[in-house]
Design a protein around this motif. Structure first.
Motif, mmCIF file in Angstrom:
data_model
loop_
_atom_site.group_PDB
_atom_site.id
_atom_site.type_symbol
_atom_site.label_atom_id
_atom_site.label_comp_id
_atom_site.label_asym_id
_atom_site.label_seq_id
_atom_site.Cartn_x
_atom_site.Cartn_y
_atom_site.Cartn_z
ATOM 1 N N GLY A 1 7.576 4.798 7.836
ATOM 2 C CA GLY A 1 7.806 3.780 6.690
ATOM 3 C C GLY A 1 8.804 4.364 5.611
ATOM 4 N N LYS A 2 8.826 3.702 4.619
ATOM 5 C CA LYS A 2 9.428 3.859 3.502
ATOM 6 C C LYS A 2 9.002 5.352 2.803
ATOM 7 C CE LYS A 2 13.391 2.230 2.306
ATOM 8 N NZ LYS A 2 13.940 2.580 3.668
ATOM 9 N N ILE A 3 9.973 6.124 2.266
ATOM 10 C CA ILE A 3 9.235 7.478 1.619
ATOM 11 C C ILE A 3 10.261 7.365 0.349
ATOM 12 C CG2 ILE A 3 9.296 10.015 1.698
ATOM 13 C CD1 ILE A 3 8.695 9.980 4.596
ATOM 14 N N TYR A 4 9.433 7.613 -0.876
ATOM 15 C CA TYR A 4 9.800 7.660 -2.121
ATOM 16 C C TYR A 4 9.635 8.985 -2.526
ATOM 17 C CZ TYR A 4 10.056 2.600 -2.384
ATOM 18 O OH TYR A 4 10.390 1.228 -2.090
ATOM 19 N N GLN A 5 10.799 9.462 -3.333
ATOM 20 C CA GLN A 5 10.457 10.779 -3.964
ATOM 21 C C GLN A 5 10.648 10.635 -5.450
ATOM 22 O OE1 GLN A 5 10.212 13.864 -2.774
ATOM 23 N NE2 GLN A 5 10.589 14.037 -0.544
ATOM 24 N N THR A 6 10.252 11.554 -6.166
ATOM 25 C CA THR A 6 10.356 11.514 -7.851
ATOM 26 C C THR A 6 11.810 12.316 -8.047
ATOM 27 O OG1 THR A 6 9.267 13.648 -7.850
ATOM 28 C CG2 THR A 6 7.884 11.739 -7.934
ATOM 29 N N HIS A 7 12.095 12.378 -9.183
ATOM 30 C CA HIS A 7 13.359 13.039 -9.574
ATOM 31 C C HIS A 7 13.099 14.376 -9.411
ATOM 32 C CE1 HIS A 7 10.343 12.767 -12.843
ATOM 33 N NE2 HIS A 7 11.150 13.436 -13.864
ATOM 34 N N GLY A 8 11.913 15.054 -9.180
ATOM 35 C CA GLY A 8 11.865 16.359 -8.894
ATOM 36 C C GLY A 8 12.436 16.659 -7.397
ATOM 37 N N ALA A 9 12.840 15.876 -6.772
ATOM 38 C CA ALA A 9 13.628 16.159 -5.425
ATOM 39 C C ALA A 9 15.179 16.042 -5.629
ATOM 40 C CB ALA A 9 13.358 15.155 -4.551
ATOM 41 N N LYS B 1 0.848 -3.675 -10.991
ATOM 42 C CA LYS B 1 1.699 -4.579 -10.020
ATOM 43 C C LYS B 1 1.032 -4.933 -8.580
ATOM 44 C CE LYS B 1 5.754 -4.690 -12.378
ATOM 45 N NZ LYS B 1 5.397 -4.798 -13.836
ATOM 46 N N GLY B 2 -0.346 -4.939 -8.718
ATOM 47 C CA GLY B 2 -0.972 -5.161 -7.331
ATOM 48 C C GLY B 2 -0.605 -4.260 -6.002
ATOM 49 N N ILE B 3 -0.013 -2.934 -6.328
ATOM 50 C CA ILE B 3 0.176 -1.959 -5.353
ATOM 51 C C ILE B 3 -1.057 -1.021 -5.215
ATOM 52 C CG2 ILE B 3 1.578 -0.326 -4.280
ATOM 53 C CD1 ILE B 3 3.800 -1.680 -5.752
ATOM 54 N N LYS B 4 -1.500 -0.825 -3.940
ATOM 55 C CA LYS B 4 -2.695 -0.034 -3.916
ATOM 56 C C LYS B 4 -2.489 1.536 -3.443
ATOM 57 C CE LYS B 4 -7.375 -0.500 -2.362
ATOM 58 N NZ LYS B 4 -7.683 0.280 -0.931
ATOM 59 N N VAL B 5 -3.124 2.350 -4.086
ATOM 60 C CA VAL B 5 -2.593 3.715 -3.662
ATOM 61 C C VAL B 5 -3.770 3.991 -2.699
ATOM 62 C CG1 VAL B 5 -2.278 6.014 -4.252
ATOM 63 C CG2 VAL B 5 -1.526 4.301 -5.805
ATOM 64 N N VAL B 6 -3.417 4.136 -1.367
ATOM 65 C CA VAL B 6 -4.379 4.213 -0.544
ATOM 66 C C VAL B 6 -5.108 5.526 -0.083
ATOM 67 C CG1 VAL B 6 -4.387 2.137 0.842
ATOM 68 C CG2 VAL B 6 -2.710 4.053 1.398
ATOM 69 N N THR C 1 0.773 -1.044 0.021
ATOM 70 C CA THR C 1 0.097 0.246 0.015
ATOM 71 C C THR C 1 0.822 1.229 0.072
ATOM 72 O OG1 THR C 1 -0.085 -0.192 2.306
ATOM 73 C CG2 THR C 1 -2.134 -1.118 1.329
ATOM 74 N N VAL C 2 0.578 2.177 -0.763
ATOM 75 C CA VAL C 2 1.154 3.549 -0.694
ATOM 76 C C VAL C 2 0.351 4.756 -0.730
ATOM 77 C CG1 VAL C 2 2.626 4.989 -2.422
ATOM 78 C CG2 VAL C 2 2.793 2.403 -2.490
ATOM 79 N N GLY C 3 0.784 5.696 0.090
ATOM 80 C CA GLY C 3 0.197 6.899 0.445
ATOM 81 C C GLY C 3 0.885 7.812 -0.737
ATOM 82 N N PHE C 4 -0.087 8.827 -1.162
ATOM 83 C CA PHE C 4 0.585 9.647 -2.186
ATOM 84 C C PHE C 4 0.352 11.076 -1.782
ATOM 85 C CE2 PHE C 4 0.023 12.577 -5.833
ATOM 86 C CZ PHE C 4 0.990 12.237 -6.681
ATOM 87 N N ILE C 5 1.456 11.891 -1.925
ATOM 88 C CA ILE C 5 1.448 13.450 -1.509
ATOM 89 C C ILE C 5 2.021 14.107 -2.771
ATOM 90 C CG2 ILE C 5 1.793 15.293 -0.068
ATOM 91 C CD1 ILE C 5 2.105 13.616 2.134
ATOM 92 N N SER D 1 -3.866 6.391 7.109
ATOM 93 C CA SER D 1 -4.211 5.422 6.172
ATOM 94 C C SER D 1 -3.312 4.391 6.359
ATOM 95 C CB SER D 1 -4.476 5.861 4.926
ATOM 96 O OG SER D 1 -3.343 6.344 4.469
ATOM 97 N N ARG D 2 -2.130 4.277 7.239
ATOM 98 C CA ARG D 2 -1.163 3.370 7.422
ATOM 99 C C ARG D 2 -0.680 2.798 6.207
ATOM 100 N NH1 ARG D 2 -1.126 3.167 12.664
ATOM 101 N NH2 ARG D 2 -2.922 3.625 13.770
ATOM 102 N N PRO D 3 -0.090 3.603 5.167
ATOM 103 C CA PRO D 3 0.539 2.862 4.220
ATOM 104 C C PRO D 3 1.802 2.369 4.570
ATOM 105 C CG PRO D 3 0.745 5.259 3.764
ATOM 106 C CD PRO D 3 0.053 4.874 5.214
ATOM 107 N N ASP D 4 2.260 1.213 3.530
ATOM 108 C CA ASP D 4 3.553 0.855 3.908
ATOM 109 C C ASP D 4 4.660 1.692 3.400
ATOM 110 O OD1 ASP D 4 2.310 -1.674 4.621
ATOM 111 O OD2 ASP D 4 2.562 -2.472 2.370
#
Lengths: 345, 381
Positions: B237-245, B182-187, B157-161, B209-212
């Motif tokens: 949890g893990k935090i991913y950033q885009t190439h914008g960062a 790929k079976g990952i849910k954007v919660v 599960t992934v939260g999006f900001i 919403s407790r995302p992974d």
């Protein structure tokens, strides 16, 4: 949505609301004394926050040059005025003092090791750098047209704002700035954690409001300003200089803006153009107070802060829409509640 | 009386005009002032570093600022096309700005190399878009790289900001598509404005919403505040950033709170960790060194995208010179055809393989998974 979330959102709303309240107060103060809607109010906030951030990250502080340049222009304008009057007019007070402060601050920013002088000294230097901007803006851009129609004043005010934002990009660059918090402490109250920075903001806001109340109620200068706000012509007849009143209100507005900037810089990332949207919300608060009632404006600003925090939680994409739409019922209510015809001038 | 600060701010938009003896004319339109100045300034600065000659002809660059305003972009394009008679245009900086000028570039038959993020300017391919080329990695390509890592580490599960602008919009779209496959849910998907002073509410909503893992899609230093807010609220949890960062300010503003962030971006951030066999390394090292020498700071990848556009033009100008003279419509058309034939061209951002269908031409070679460790960008091993 549980109690903890409500507490955290409420805390967030109070912190932002307190800053909006301060800006609402200074916008009203300037408007009632000079009839100028101070659109560049937000720039004081952004410039103070970014100056502080530049000092802490060891970058060169460029703001001193702008303030110094404005001080030189103001001095030349004063000199031209005295020269044209062939000595009949006395040399005006204040501008030379501002020139000295600006020069001193400029020199200090160039010689001191800014990132190592400690937060308190950095804050003091930021105040010394940015606050003179207030009276200088008044002297250079507004003093000569102080008697003009308020629409003219508004247009000049917008022009000054646009020019300052452009200069801000030049001085601070496009990236945001953030400063160290005063302390990292957290307090647990019930289910929520309260950040100590929030308490700083609230305490400083209350202290400033108390200070302003004493200033306007008890001191000679405060009463003179209030007199000008109530009746410009009458105040002038009893010997209160409108120039002095204008400069004093701009100085106060700049001081309040600078303090707000120093207070919120550790909480958030401030950009060169962040000031406008912050002061716009302060302005909404001031409108709720009808640009006349300080307590109602402060309450209005707190309400904006809360509305913002909760509407963001429910629909973050529509946050600004919700906050600014709230202004409509307030305007309707005010126009119904006040049937008196506002006399322009 | 307002002239002085105004003049100062106008200086920023000043044109960088290079001597007029040149024979190939390239227009450059960037947003070096206004809301997306953080993208436009490194791009404007890179103009001075672009190749000065190709195929025995010198190249003249005419740089204009559009102040982040799509209407001004149109004006700048018209000026470059009808008055300066340029052979190609590099720019503009923003997706909305680029969308607005595609038809003008196509009508006049001027190839345009846009360093913008959204793939919408080249896909789906239409008649006018044949004149548009894109020198950045498509968002979808970067998203795939991140999703691949998420799948590998078992994230469900992934939260999006994201920012409430085209950058955030497009990322939400491509990421949701890729992740769902790929079976990952954007919660939860929260949005914010760059100038927002507080992201407490968005952070709370995501944490609740407790995302992974959380993905933050924001350009430039606005990518920092969501992450520090989540950290302060106790999200670990893990935090991913885009190439914008992918810029130095991210580390400076985020400090300890952005340790362990994962992002996919070009190799420019982690040059020291890249083996010398990588064809892009030498180009990127040279570009960063030249930029640092000229401006005293490290360039953001946005600048490198413009630089790559220059490299690409340098490689196709000799080809186009065989069929026509610079300044003619035939030369511009030849440039366009030659651009579609670019094969295995190394740029600072990766390797370009263009075709009539693919006007961006990046593959996964241009992307590295990068993490923040000890306050530095490090290649994720």
């Amino acid at each position: 949505m549980n109690m903890q979330i409500v507490m955290l959102l409420g805390q967030d709303g109070v912190t932002n609301g307190a800053v909006y309240a301060l800006l609402a107060l200074s916008i009203m103060l300037v408007f009632s004394v000079t009839r100028i809607l101070l659109i560049p109010q937000g720039e004081f906030v952004a410039f103070a926050a970014l100056t502080m951030a530049a000092m802490q990250s060891g970058r060169a502080v460029q703001l001193g040059w702008l303030v110094f340049a404005l001080a030189v222009v103001a001095t030349l304008m004063d000199a031209a005025k005295v020269w044209r009057s062939k000595g009949r007019e006395p040399w005006p007070h204040g501008t030379l003092g501002l020139l000295a402060v600006a020069a001193l601050a400029l020199v200090l920013t160039k010689v001191l090791p800014l990132d190592r002088i400690g937060m308190f000294a950095q804050a003091l230097l930021t105040i010394a750098l940015v606050v003179p901007l207030g009276p200088l803006l008044y002297r250079v851009f507004f003093q000569a047209i102080a008697a003009a129609h308020s629409l003219v004043l508004l247009i000049v005010s917008i022009a000054v704002h646009v020019a300052l934002v452009g200069t801000g990009l030049l001085m601070f660059g496009p990236e945001g700035g953030k400063t160290e918090p005063f302390s990292d402490a957290f307090f647990e109250i019930g289910p929520a954690m309260i950040a100590s920075q929030t308490l700083w903001v609230i305490a400083a806001t209350l202290a400033l409001m108390g200070g302003l109340w004493v200033f306007f109620g008890k001191t000679l200068y405060g009463r003179a300003l209030q007199a000008t706000a109530v009746n410009r012509l009458g105040a002038e007849l009893v010997g209160i200089s409108p120039d002095l009143a204008g400069r004093a209100s701009f100085t106060l507005a700049a001081a309040i803006g600078v303090l707000s900037g120093i207070l919120i810089a550790p909480i958030t990332t401030i950009y060169y153009d962040s000031g406008f949207i912050i002061s716009l919300k302060g302005f909404v608060g001031a409108i709720i107070g009808g640009l006349t009632s300080f307590p109602v404006a402060a309450l209005g600003a707190l309400f904006i802060g809360q509305a913002e925090a909760f509407s963001t939680f429910w629909a973050s994409s529509y946050k600004e829409v919700i906050v600014f739409t709230l202004l409509l019922p307030v305007l309707v209510w005010r126009s119904l509640a006040h049937t008196r015809v506002e006399d322009e001038e | 009386m307002i002239a002085k600060p105004l003049a100062l701010s106008l200086l920023l938009g000043a044109l960088a005009v290079v001597p007029a003896a040149a024979q190939v004319k390239i227009g450059v339109v960037t947003s070096s002032s206004g809301p997306i100045a953080l993208v436009g300034i490194p791009q404007k600065n890179s103009v001075a570093l672009l190749p000065k000659s190709a195929g025995g002809q010198s190249i003249e660059y005419i740089a204009l600022d559009d102040a982040s305003d799509p209407t001004a972009t149109v004006t700048a394009f018209k000026k470059l096309i009808s008055e300066e008679k340029v052979d190609a245009i590099i720019g503009p900086s923003g997706t909305p700005n680029a969308m607005g000028v595609i038809n003008f570039a196509a009508e006049s038959g001027t190839p345009m190399l846009a360093p913008v993020g959204s793939a919408a300017i080249i896909l789906p391919m239409t008649e006018p878009k044949k004149w548009v080329f894109k020198t950045t990695q498509n968002d979808g390509l970067v998203a795939d790289k991140l999703i691949e890592h998420m799948v590998k580490t078992g994230i469900k599960t992934v939260g999006f900001i994201g920012t409430a602008d085209p950058y955030g919009d497009n990322w939400l779209k491509v990421f949701t598509e890729g992740a769902t496959a790929k079976g990952i849910k954007v919660v939860t998907a929260e949005r914010f404005q760059r100038q927002d002073t507080s992201l407490t509410a968005q952070g709370l909503k995501v944490t609740a919403s407790r995302p992974d893992a959380v993905l933050i899609a924001a350009p430039g230093s606005s990518s920092v505040l969501p992450e520090t807010t989540l950290f302060d609220q106790g999200y670990r949890g893990k935090i991913y950033q885009t190439h914008g960062a992918a810029l130095p300010d991210f580390l400076k503003l985020g400090g300890k709170k952005v340790e362990g962030t994962i992002l996919a971006a070009s190799l420019m951030l982690v040059l020291d960790d890249i083996p010398d066999t990588n064809v892009s390394k030498k180009l990127a090292v040279d570009y960063v060194a030249a930029y640092e020498k000229a401006y005293g700071t490290k360039p953001a990848t946005f600048g490198a995208n413009v630089y790559d556009a220059g490299l690409m033009l340098q490689s196709v100008i000799p080809v186009a010179l065989k069929t026509a003279k610079p300044g003619t419509p035939e030369f511009r058309a030849a440039l366009r055809t030659a651009l579609e034939g670019v094969k295995e061209l190394a740029g600072t951002q990766g390797v370009y393989n263009l075709s009539p269908e693919d006007h961006s031409g990046f593959d996964q070679r241009g992307l590295e998974l990068i993490t923040v460790s000890g306050g530095q960008w490090k290649l994720l091993k």
